[in-house]
Design a protein around this motif. Structure first.
Motif, PDB file in Angstrom:
ATOM      1  N   HIS A   7     -15.330  27.257  48.552  1.00  0.00           N
ATOM      2  CA  HIS A   7     -16.551  26.948  47.799  1.00  0.00           C
ATOM      3  C   HIS A   7     -16.164  26.691  46.345  1.00  0.00           C
ATOM      4  O   HIS A   7     -15.742  27.601  45.640  1.00  0.00           O
ATOM      5  CB  HIS A   7     -17.517  28.122  47.909  1.00  0.00           C
ATOM      6  N   CYS A  38     -17.109  23.178  50.246  1.00  0.00           N
ATOM      7  CA  CYS A  38     -18.493  23.003  49.824  1.00  0.00           C
ATOM      8  C   CYS A  38     -18.506  23.038  48.302  1.00  0.00           C
ATOM      9  O   CYS A  38     -17.695  23.717  47.678  1.00  0.00           O
ATOM     10  CB  CYS A  38     -19.427  24.030  50.446  1.00  0.00           C
ATOM     11  N   TRP A 102     -27.409  25.546  54.379  1.00  0.00           N
ATOM     12  CA  TRP A 102     -26.493  25.986  53.330  1.00  0.00           C
ATOM     13  C   TRP A 102     -26.284  27.503  53.402  1.00  0.00           C
ATOM     14  O   TRP A 102     -25.168  27.988  53.319  1.00  0.00           O
ATOM     15  CB  TRP A 102     -27.032  25.576  51.966  1.00  0.00           C
TER      16      TRP A 102
END
Length: 115
Positions: A7, A38, A102
């Motif tokens: 992330h 992400c 998400w």
């Protein structure tokens, strides 16, 4: 085999965090470890085409995105609500997730690293 999510949330040019996250993704993929990315927050700036970092800021991280497919890194996720991306020339290899997708994404991985 552990599936890893990296992330990226930091600004790509205010610190080395984003570069280190991308480097980790490339290293894991080199050793055939499944890895997805992400992006959120300031890291979304990586997706814009019009980057021109100074020598102090380091490399243009946007240029690394096209090479991800050679490492079999195919999943790059962002949230759909980032409407400012539609007004920018952006990299096209992203997958948009709604808020529920998400939130559940993070529980689907054995390892999650945040940079």
């Amino acid at each position: 085999m552990k599936h890893t999510l990296i992330h990226l949330n930091s600004s790509p040019y205010s610190s080395l965090a984003c570069k280190e996250g991308l480097d980790l993704a490339l290293v894991l993929a080199t050793f055939e470890q499944p890895v997805d990315l992400c992006l959120s927050g300031a890291a979304l700036a990586i997706l814009t085409d019009n980057q021109n970092p100074t020598a102090e800021q380091g490399k243009n991280l946007h240029k690394l995105l096209d090479g991800l497919e050679f490492y079999d890194i195919e999943n790059i996720f962002i949230e759909k609500h980032h409407s400012w991306l539609s007004n920018q020339p952006t990299w096209q290899g992203i997958q948009l997730l709604n808020e529920a997708e998400w939130q559940t994404m993070f529980s689907q991985y054995q390892q999650v690293f945040r940079f």
